[in-house]
Structure formats: C-alpha cells, structure tokens
Design a protein around this motif. Sequence first.
Motif, PDB file in Angstrom:
ATOM      1  N   GLY A  52      -8.819 -27.001 -67.699  1.00 40.88           N
ATOM      2  CA  GLY A  52      -8.132 -28.560 -68.335  1.00 40.88           C
ATOM      3  C   GLY A  52      -9.459 -29.234 -68.075  1.00 40.88           C
ATOM      4  O   GLY A  52      -9.466 -30.403 -68.546  1.00 40.88           O
ATOM      5  N   GLU A  53     -10.802 -28.963 -67.208  1.00 43.10           N
ATOM      6  CA  GLU A  53     -11.918 -29.872 -67.218  1.00 43.10           C
ATOM      7  C   GLU A  53     -12.857 -29.638 -68.202  1.00 43.10           C
ATOM      8  O   GLU A  53     -13.406 -30.696 -68.573  1.00 43.10           O
ATOM      9  CB  GLU A  53     -12.446 -29.585 -65.949  1.00 43.10           C
ATOM     10  CG  GLU A  53     -11.478 -29.835 -64.556  1.00 43.10           C
ATOM     11  CD  GLU A  53     -11.265 -31.579 -64.478  1.00 43.10           C
ATOM     12  OE1 GLU A  53     -12.122 -32.298 -64.890  1.00 43.10           O
ATOM     13  OE2 GLU A  53      -9.977 -31.530 -64.260  1.00 43.10           O
ATOM     14  N   LEU A  54     -12.808 -28.564 -68.956  1.00 42.77           N
ATOM     15  CA  LEU A  54     -14.058 -28.212 -69.951  1.00 42.77           C
ATOM     16  C   LEU A  54     -13.635 -29.078 -71.250  1.00 42.77           C
ATOM     17  O   LEU A  54     -14.520 -29.525 -71.755  1.00 42.77           O
ATOM     18  CB  LEU A  54     -14.001 -26.808 -70.245  1.00 42.77           C
ATOM     19  CG  LEU A  54     -14.378 -25.670 -69.085  1.00 42.77           C
ATOM     20  CD1 LEU A  54     -14.202 -24.292 -69.478  1.00 42.77           C
ATOM     21  CD2 LEU A  54     -15.469 -25.946 -68.590  1.00 42.77           C
ATOM     22  N   ILE A  55     -12.276 -29.451 -71.588  1.00 41.89           N
ATOM     23  CA  ILE A  55     -12.086 -30.154 -72.778  1.00 41.89           C
ATOM     24  C   ILE A  55     -12.539 -31.575 -72.804  1.00 41.89           C
ATOM     25  O   ILE A  55     -12.767 -31.958 -73.632  1.00 41.89           O
ATOM     26  CB  ILE A  55     -10.665 -29.956 -73.075  1.00 41.89           C
ATOM     27  CG1 ILE A  55     -10.374 -30.116 -74.512  1.00 41.89           C
ATOM     28  CG2 ILE A  55      -9.930 -30.903 -72.173  1.00 41.89           C
ATOM     29  CD1 ILE A  55      -8.774 -29.884 -74.860  1.00 41.89           C
ATOM     30  N   ALA A 107     -13.396 -22.954 -72.756  1.00 44.50           N
ATOM     31  CA  ALA A 107     -13.099 -24.338 -73.484  1.00 44.50           C
ATOM     32  C   ALA A 107     -12.373 -23.849 -74.730  1.00 44.50           C
ATOM     33  O   ALA A 107     -11.531 -24.955 -75.253  1.00 44.50           O
ATOM     34  CB  ALA A 107     -14.527 -25.008 -73.741  1.00 44.50           C
ATOM     35  N   VAL A 108     -12.724 -22.917 -75.539  1.00 41.07           N
ATOM     36  CA  VAL A 108     -12.105 -22.982 -76.831  1.00 41.07           C
ATOM     37  C   VAL A 108     -10.517 -22.686 -76.469  1.00 41.07           C
ATOM     38  O   VAL A 108      -9.668 -22.965 -77.206  1.00 41.07           O
ATOM     39  CB  VAL A 108     -12.802 -21.468 -77.519  1.00 41.07           C
ATOM     40  CG1 VAL A 108     -11.707 -20.989 -78.719  1.00 41.07           C
ATOM     41  CG2 VAL A 108     -13.940 -21.734 -78.074  1.00 41.07           C
ATOM     42  N   HIS A 110     -22.110 -34.478 -84.449  1.00 42.84           N
ATOM     43  CA  HIS A 110     -22.166 -34.399 -83.268  1.00 42.84           C
ATOM     44  C   HIS A 110     -20.887 -33.773 -82.668  1.00 42.84           C
ATOM     45  O   HIS A 110     -20.791 -33.684 -81.339  1.00 42.84           O
ATOM     46  CB  HIS A 110     -22.518 -35.686 -82.628  1.00 42.84           C
ATOM     47  CG  HIS A 110     -21.536 -36.775 -82.925  1.00 42.84           C
ATOM     48  ND1 HIS A 110     -21.337 -37.612 -84.145  1.00 42.84           N
ATOM     49  CD2 HIS A 110     -20.582 -37.144 -82.107  1.00 42.84           C
ATOM     50  CE1 HIS A 110     -20.399 -38.315 -83.767  1.00 42.84           C
ATOM     51  NE2 HIS A 110     -19.819 -38.230 -82.798  1.00 42.84           N
ATOM     52  N   GLU A 111     -19.927 -33.694 -83.539  1.00 45.97           N
ATOM     53  CA  GLU A 111     -18.510 -33.326 -82.990  1.00 45.97           C
ATOM     54  C   GLU A 111     -18.643 -31.741 -82.605  1.00 45.97           C
ATOM     55  O   GLU A 111     -19.185 -31.063 -83.326  1.00 45.97           O
ATOM     56  CB  GLU A 111     -17.132 -33.562 -84.014  1.00 45.97           C
ATOM     57  CG  GLU A 111     -17.022 -34.814 -84.350  1.00 45.97           C
ATOM     58  CD  GLU A 111     -17.913 -35.328 -85.469  1.00 45.97           C
ATOM     59  OE1 GLU A 111     -17.360 -36.416 -86.048  1.00 45.97           O
ATOM     60  OE2 GLU A 111     -18.521 -34.730 -85.977  1.00 45.97           O
ATOM     61  N   ASP A 112     -18.019 -31.385 -81.627  1.00 46.17           N
ATOM     62  CA  ASP A 112     -17.741 -30.035 -81.142  1.00 46.17           C
ATOM     63  C   ASP A 112     -16.513 -29.385 -81.854  1.00 46.17           C
ATOM     64  O   ASP A 112     -16.603 -28.261 -81.932  1.00 46.17           O
ATOM     65  CB  ASP A 112     -17.810 -29.806 -79.692  1.00 46.17           C
ATOM     66  CG  ASP A 112     -19.041 -30.466 -78.685  1.00 46.17           C
ATOM     67  OD1 ASP A 112     -20.190 -29.956 -79.281  1.00 46.17           O
ATOM     68  OD2 ASP A 112     -18.798 -31.330 -77.994  1.00 46.17           O
ATOM     69  N   ILE A 138     -14.117 -25.015 -84.600  1.00 34.29           N
ATOM     70  CA  ILE A 138     -14.838 -25.264 -83.134  1.00 34.29           C
ATOM     71  C   ILE A 138     -16.394 -24.575 -83.137  1.00 34.29           C
ATOM     72  O   ILE A 138     -16.727 -23.703 -83.735  1.00 34.29           O
ATOM     73  CB  ILE A 138     -14.065 -24.353 -82.016  1.00 34.29           C
ATOM     74  CG1 ILE A 138     -12.590 -25.038 -82.086  1.00 34.29           C
ATOM     75  CG2 ILE A 138     -14.791 -24.858 -80.767  1.00 34.29           C
ATOM     76  CD1 ILE A 138     -11.846 -24.017 -81.075  1.00 34.29           C
ATOM     77  N   ASP A 139     -17.153 -25.511 -82.619  1.00 34.79           N
ATOM     78  CA  ASP A 139     -18.545 -25.290 -82.725  1.00 34.79           C
ATOM     79  C   ASP A 139     -18.896 -23.927 -81.984  1.00 34.79           C
ATOM     80  O   ASP A 139     -18.257 -23.638 -81.159  1.00 34.79           O
ATOM     81  CB  ASP A 139     -19.497 -26.504 -81.928  1.00 34.79           C
ATOM     82  CG  ASP A 139     -21.057 -25.956 -82.082  1.00 34.79           C
ATOM     83  OD1 ASP A 139     -21.620 -25.856 -83.130  1.00 34.79           O
ATOM     84  OD2 ASP A 139     -21.654 -25.940 -80.978  1.00 34.79           O
TER      85      ASP A 139
END
Length: 224
Positions: free
Chosen positions: A125-128, A181-182, A208-210, A173-174
């Motif tokens: 939950g932190e990676l996002i 994170a995915v 710049h969006e991931d 998704i980049d």
Amino acid sequence: MTASKISPEKINKPIQLLGAWLAGLFTVNSGFLFAAANMEQGSFESVSLVLAAILNVPLFLFSVFRLQTKFRPELQEDHYYSTYLSQKTNETVKVPKSDFQLTEIFQKLSELEDRVTPTTSDSQGELIKELSFGVNKNFGDLESIKNELSSAGVVSCTSFGTDSLPLQRSVAIDHRVSRAAVREVLGLASKLGFTHWGYFDNQMEETHEDVLLGAYGDHEFEII
C-alpha cells in the motif's frame, strides 16, 4: 557572404525544423540589415528594416520555447509519437514490432528486479503513493476516481484525453514501475471498475505520469 541553402527534401524529422528556422532567421535578418545599410541613413525604410530584424529575434525565441514545451511530443520521431498518440488520444496507430519486443524486455527486467528485492508485507500500500497518475477527463465518475486515489495516498494526479471515451476502461502502466507497485495499482483499478491493462513508456511519450487510468488503445491483459 555565403548564402544559406535549405533543402526541404532533407528535412525528414520534426526536430530538424528548429535548424531550418534558425537558418531562415539568419537569412531574413541578414537581408534586412544588408538592405538597410544600402539605404539613406535615417530614412523610414532603413529604420523599419532594422526594427524588423531586431523584433525577429525575440519572436523566434518565443516560437522555439512554445515548440519545446506545449508541442514537445509533436517534435518526436514517428515511432515515439505514434506510441504517445495510442495512449493519450483516441487515434489508431501502428506500433512497430520492435516496440513490442522492447516492452517485453522491460517487463522481464522488472520481474527480475522484484525477485532480487522482495517487498515485505509492511510496505504493501505504500508503493502506490510514489506514483503519478493521469485520469481520463471524459469519465463520468472522474471526481470519484480522484477521491479514491486521494484516499489511497496518491498526491500527484492529472487529467488527459480527447473529446471521446476510450472503448474500454483500461489502465496503462509505465514499464519501469515495479511488479509490486503494479499489483497495488491493479488492485485499486479493479475497485474503480477498470477491466484491462497494459504497459507504456512515459519517457518515450514525453509525459511524467506513471499510470494512465482510461488510456486509449487495446490492452490485452485483463484485471483479475
């Protein structure tokens, strides 16, 4: 003075237009100043030509600035620009086979990275929160999506899109985003009603969006 010569048939990349503009500015200003020097000093015509040569410089610099900021994606080569269009607009484009192969390579590298650096349950939950999101502006539940992102801790969010909705609720998704994170992104996307997903390259598309929620184009992976 050696005359500058521009061969239009050799200008086959958008970025080369900047070089053509610079050569054109030099040629036009040189012509203005040469003509002014051969006119009567202080005459209206000579003063006008000198002023025109002076004003051409800031006008040229402003135009270059606009190209490098507002129209930067349009200055990319064809295969980079085609990928940009496929994700952030509703235009149908053909992507070379080599681009798909690169995407597969990046995906495998991401999987290897996750195996070398496993995540713990404490980091779930932190990676996002570290990712930047883009949301299609045409969604009727746009504000609801943004509120959900905010509740998840996302602090960077933008809007994108043309005047039409994408054919399906897809997530792009980049490919540099880690697999861990995915998984978090897809879990959140599933709650928001998204059904498909795929990879894209934000550096190639000069954005710049991931993560793009509501990306255009076909995405083969289903969110389960």
